[in-house]
Design an enzyme around this catalytic site. Structure first.
Site, mmCIF file in Angstrom:
data_model
loop_
_atom_site.group_PDB
_atom_site.id
_atom_site.type_symbol
_atom_site.label_atom_id
_atom_site.label_comp_id
_atom_site.label_asym_id
_atom_site.label_seq_id
_atom_site.Cartn_x
_atom_site.Cartn_y
_atom_site.Cartn_z
ATOM 1 N N ARG A 21 -10.139 5.666 -2.620
ATOM 2 C CA ARG A 21 -9.790 5.673 -1.104
ATOM 3 C C ARG A 21 -11.107 5.460 -0.535
ATOM 4 O O ARG A 21 -11.096 5.187 0.624
ATOM 5 C CB ARG A 21 -9.069 6.872 -0.765
ATOM 6 C CG ARG A 21 -7.599 6.752 -1.233
ATOM 7 C CD ARG A 21 -6.938 8.265 -0.915
ATOM 8 N NE ARG A 21 -6.443 7.873 0.432
ATOM 9 C CZ ARG A 21 -4.997 8.442 0.686
ATOM 10 N NH1 ARG A 21 -4.723 9.123 -0.019
ATOM 11 N NH2 ARG A 21 -4.981 8.228 2.123
ATOM 12 N N LYS A 47 -17.009 6.298 5.575
ATOM 13 C CA LYS A 47 -15.478 6.071 5.619
ATOM 14 C C LYS A 47 -15.130 6.705 6.842
ATOM 15 O O LYS A 47 -14.300 6.105 7.843
ATOM 16 C CB LYS A 47 -14.758 6.611 4.540
ATOM 17 C CG LYS A 47 -13.172 6.850 4.526
ATOM 18 C CD LYS A 47 -12.730 7.463 3.484
ATOM 19 C CE LYS A 47 -12.390 8.821 3.236
ATOM 20 N NZ LYS A 47 -11.729 9.526 3.948
ATOM 21 N N ASN A 48 -15.516 8.060 7.168
ATOM 22 C CA ASN A 48 -14.580 8.729 8.213
ATOM 23 C C ASN A 48 -15.259 8.329 9.680
ATOM 24 O O ASN A 48 -14.721 8.928 10.492
ATOM 25 C CB ASN A 48 -14.773 10.051 7.999
ATOM 26 C CG ASN A 48 -13.674 10.627 6.843
ATOM 27 O OD1 ASN A 48 -12.963 10.048 6.097
ATOM 28 N ND2 ASN A 48 -14.073 12.005 6.188
ATOM 29 N N ARG A 60 -1.474 20.258 6.947
ATOM 30 C CA ARG A 60 -2.579 19.521 7.701
ATOM 31 C C ARG A 60 -2.043 19.354 9.134
ATOM 32 O O ARG A 60 -1.459 18.177 9.326
ATOM 33 C CB ARG A 60 -3.185 18.293 7.122
ATOM 34 C CG ARG A 60 -3.940 18.697 5.892
ATOM 35 C CD ARG A 60 -4.474 17.526 5.175
ATOM 36 N NE ARG A 60 -5.650 16.734 5.916
ATOM 37 C CZ ARG A 60 -6.352 15.772 5.353
ATOM 38 N NH1 ARG A 60 -5.859 15.234 4.222
ATOM 39 N NH2 ARG A 60 -7.382 15.127 5.948
ATOM 40 N N CYS A 116 -4.811 12.962 1.525
ATOM 41 C CA CYS A 116 -5.093 13.696 0.512
ATOM 42 C C CYS A 116 -4.160 15.252 0.744
ATOM 43 O O CYS A 116 -4.442 15.724 1.868
ATOM 44 C CB CYS A 116 -6.424 14.107 0.301
ATOM 45 S SG CYS A 116 -7.030 12.542 -0.443
ATOM 46 N N ASP A 155 -15.752 18.500 2.501
ATOM 47 C CA ASP A 155 -15.718 17.484 1.654
ATOM 48 C C ASP A 155 -16.928 17.389 0.480
ATOM 49 O O ASP A 155 -16.805 16.333 -0.189
ATOM 50 C CB ASP A 155 -15.744 16.092 2.397
ATOM 51 C CG ASP A 155 -14.540 15.814 3.591
ATOM 52 O OD1 ASP A 155 -13.586 16.493 3.095
ATOM 53 O OD2 ASP A 155 -14.792 15.055 4.396
HETATM 54 N N1 EPU Z 1 -5.816 21.363 11.969
HETATM 55 C C1 EPU Z 1 -4.713 21.745 12.735
HETATM 56 N N2 EPU Z 1 -4.268 21.369 13.832
HETATM 57 C C2 EPU Z 1 -4.809 19.896 14.132
HETATM 58 C C3 EPU Z 1 -5.904 19.445 13.593
HETATM 59 C C4 EPU Z 1 -6.264 19.979 12.510
HETATM 60 O O1 EPU Z 1 -4.318 23.103 12.539
HETATM 61 O O2 EPU Z 1 -4.141 19.308 15.149
HETATM 62 C C5 EPU Z 1 -6.373 22.079 10.945
HETATM 63 C C6 EPU Z 1 -6.138 21.284 9.610
HETATM 64 O O3 EPU Z 1 -5.141 21.535 9.181
HETATM 65 C C7 EPU Z 1 -7.252 21.853 8.803
HETATM 66 C C8 EPU Z 1 -8.527 21.913 9.919
HETATM 67 O O4 EPU Z 1 -7.851 22.164 11.088
HETATM 68 O O5 EPU Z 1 -7.051 22.971 8.266
HETATM 69 C C9 EPU Z 1 -9.387 20.584 9.734
HETATM 70 O O6 EPU Z 1 -8.727 19.662 10.089
HETATM 71 P P1 EPU Z 1 -9.540 18.275 10.924
HETATM 72 O O7 EPU Z 1 -8.548 17.861 11.965
HETATM 73 O O8 EPU Z 1 -11.090 18.631 11.238
HETATM 74 O O9 EPU Z 1 -9.542 17.191 9.895
HETATM 75 P P2 EPU Z 1 -9.036 15.814 9.697
HETATM 76 O O10 EPU Z 1 -9.153 14.852 10.823
HETATM 77 O O11 EPU Z 1 -7.421 16.014 9.160
HETATM 78 C C10 EPU Z 1 -11.246 14.959 8.586
HETATM 79 C C11 EPU Z 1 -11.475 14.149 7.661
HETATM 80 C C12 EPU Z 1 -11.542 15.031 6.352
HETATM 81 C C13 EPU Z 1 -12.471 16.157 6.562
HETATM 82 C C14 EPU Z 1 -12.059 16.764 7.588
HETATM 83 C C15 EPU Z 1 -12.958 17.875 7.847
HETATM 84 C C16 EPU Z 1 -10.885 11.770 8.014
HETATM 85 C C17 EPU Z 1 -9.909 10.624 8.109
HETATM 86 N N3 EPU Z 1 -10.629 13.045 7.182
HETATM 87 O O12 EPU Z 1 -9.814 15.210 8.504
HETATM 88 O O13 EPU Z 1 -12.022 14.016 5.143
HETATM 89 O O14 EPU Z 1 -12.180 16.911 5.320
HETATM 90 O O15 EPU Z 1 -11.886 15.928 8.554
HETATM 91 O O16 EPU Z 1 -14.327 17.586 8.096
HETATM 92 O O17 EPU Z 1 -11.780 11.711 8.867
HETATM 93 C C18 EPU Z 1 -12.214 13.384 3.058
HETATM 94 O O18 EPU Z 1 -12.791 12.289 3.478
HETATM 95 O O19 EPU Z 1 -11.956 13.405 1.666
HETATM 96 C C19 EPU Z 1 -11.255 14.037 3.859
HETATM 97 C C20 EPU Z 1 -10.380 15.014 3.554
#
Ligand code: EPU
Length: 431
Positions: A398, A22-23, A122, A117, A305
């Site tokens: 999802r 998915k991601n 975030r 989620c 995850d």
């Molecule tokens: N963060 C910041 N600033 C930013 C971006 C992130 O402070 O500009 C913080 C976030 O608040 C968080 C941490 O950094 O505490 C990690 O965030 P990251 O950007 O790596 O995650 P994401 O892009 O929001 C994706 C996946 C998540 C997965 C995370 C970590 C997607 C759509 N989502 O989220 O997937 O947990 O990377 O690997 O790709 C899931 O599939 O269940 C899921 C939650």
């Protein structure tokens, strides 16, 4: 409202095929916006987030044909809108990838502030910092992020923290920028490499994906491609834990074992038998498992995850386990649900869980509070005594394709129910 009912106690045994990630699929779909030529994407998981994003890209004016359950052809030469803010897109996290792609191609994008989620705060400050460094003006207006630029110019971007989303988003935006972008302190997850490979197959010039530094030489335009999404590391890990929790024996097929190493190592450490093949992993849950320590980290560390599924696995392991969540600040909300099933978990300071293994979990009515916690509660139910009802399964839908069907094929007792009558029928059938 749909719910799952689960009867625990049957070891899950057999083979399961893993769907596309998915991601990886989400940014790969968004990347198709970057060219006017047709892009064919295969091995897409048929899950809600992916389908919502496909619909959102179609709403922008793209011509999309589904040529199979897991394959789409996308042509974005007739995009008429750079604004994505429908009801569904508002509720998903990956909508932010439309920002990177629309900004990269059309130098303007308007996208709802991403939902997704609820795992704590975030932020997307690193995405915004990256867009600004490339030359965009970024603001927020009436719940939308609005980004615009005369032109995007490659720059040196050092991220303050490692973010999967920001790494991919800046990659999308910088692919068509003038000059070279160098991104440092980037995420290294398998899906980062997959998106870079897909973009390179469209004519992009991206080097270093999978390391700490990514270099992108901007190109004038991209062309069409045919691309197949990598297998889902987290879906695979979830079935690996299912074998451990139910004391079963599962051959998890269509995976890249290298992507699963952190999970494989932990399951082995707590006493499971794990065998690796070229594109499969077999996990046997050998009776009582041992407790351990886990800390979630960016790849190649233990994935956040997989944290809930592993915590469920440890809930009935011997002794005391400690699970530290270091990526999100509120990812233990499901501990209360697990406590209802008889688990002994104390969450300290929001991000450390101390788990005292109990003999067995007991069925209960629980809520899937987010995607991975929901899947973990299903595993808990499959390993528990009696019946478990899991509410709010739309979260699980999802990100897991055919979850109940795949579990049923492995011998799990699970069904989707709409009402009390369905619940009675299931209990009668499985009594
Ligand atoms: N963060 C910041 N600033 C930013 C971006 C992130 O402070 O500009 C913080 C976030 O608040 C968080 C941490 O950094 O505490 C990690 O965030 P990251 O950007 O790596 O995650 P994401 O892009 O929001 C994706 C996946 C998540 C997965 C995370 C970590 C997607 C759509 N989502 O989220 O997937 O947990 O990377 O690997 O790709 C899931 O599939 O269940 C899921 C939650």
């Amino acid at each position: 409202m749909e719910r799952y009912i689960v009867k625990g106690g049957a070891p899950l045994v057999g083979e399961v095929g893993i769907s596309g990630a998915k991601n990886a699929a989400l940014p790969i779909l968004a990347a198709s916006i970057l060219t006017d030529e047709t892009v064919t994407i295969d091995n897409l998981p048929d899950v809600r987030d992916v389908n919502v994003l496909i619909d959102a890209i179609a709403e922008l004016g793209a011509n999309i044909t589904r040529t199979g359950r897991h394959t789409v052809k996308i042509n974005c030469s007739n995009i008429t809108s750079i604004c994505a803010d429908n009801e569904y897109i508002k509720r998903m996290r990956a909508s932010y990838y439309l920002l990177g792609s629309l900004l990269g191609k059309y130098k303007r994008a308007e996208v709802s502030i991403p939902g997704g989620c609820n795992l704590g705060t975030r932020a997307i400050d690193q995405h915004i910092k990256g867009f600004k460094l490339l030359g965009a003006k970024v603001g927020i207006d009436y719940g939308k992020i609005i980004a615009g630029a005369e032109e995007l110019v490659g720059r040196h971007i050092f991220f303050d923290m490692v973010s999967v989303g920001a790494t991919i988003n800046i990659m999308l935006a910088a692919t068509l920028a003038k000059g070279t972008t160098i991104m440092e302190n980037v995420a290294k997850e398998p899906h980062i490499v997959d998106v870079a490979n897909m973009l390179n197959s469209m004519g992009a010039n991206i080097k270093g994906a999978g390391t700490d530094v990514i270099r992108i030489k901007g190109v004038e335009k991209l062309h069409g491609t045919e691309y197949s999404v990598i297998p889902d590391q987290i879906e695979a890990g979830t079935f690996m834990c299912a074998a451990a929790v139910t004391k079963g024996d599962i051959l998890v097929k269509n995976v890249i074992p290298k992507h699963l190493e952190a999970i494989t190592a932990k399951l082995y450490e707590i006493g499971c038998s794990v065998e690796e093949y070229d594109d499969a992993v077999r996990v046997i849950g050998l009776g009582k498992l041992n407790g351990t320590q886990i800390k979630t980290l960016v790849y190649p560390g233990f994935p956040t995850d997989m944290q809930p599924q592993m915590t469920v696995t440890l809930a009935t392991a011997k002794g005391t386990s400690t699970v530290i969540e270091s990526i999100f600040d509120n990812r233990f909300k499901y501990a209360d649900e697990l406590t209802r099933m008889g688990a002994n978990i104390k969450v300290e300071g929001g991000n450390i869980a101390v788990v005292e293994g109990v003999e067995t979990l007991k069925g209960a009515e629980v809520n899937a509070l987010d995607l991975r916690a929901g899947a973990a509660l299903v595993l808990a139910g499959l390993g528990a005594d009696g019946y478990t009802i899991v509410d709010d399964i739309h979260y699980i839908q999802r990100g897991y394709e055919d979850f109940p069907q795949k579990l049923t094929k492995l011998g799990g007792n699970i069904a989707v129910v709409q009402n009390d009558r369905d619940i009675k029928k299931f209990k009668f059938k499985t009594a």
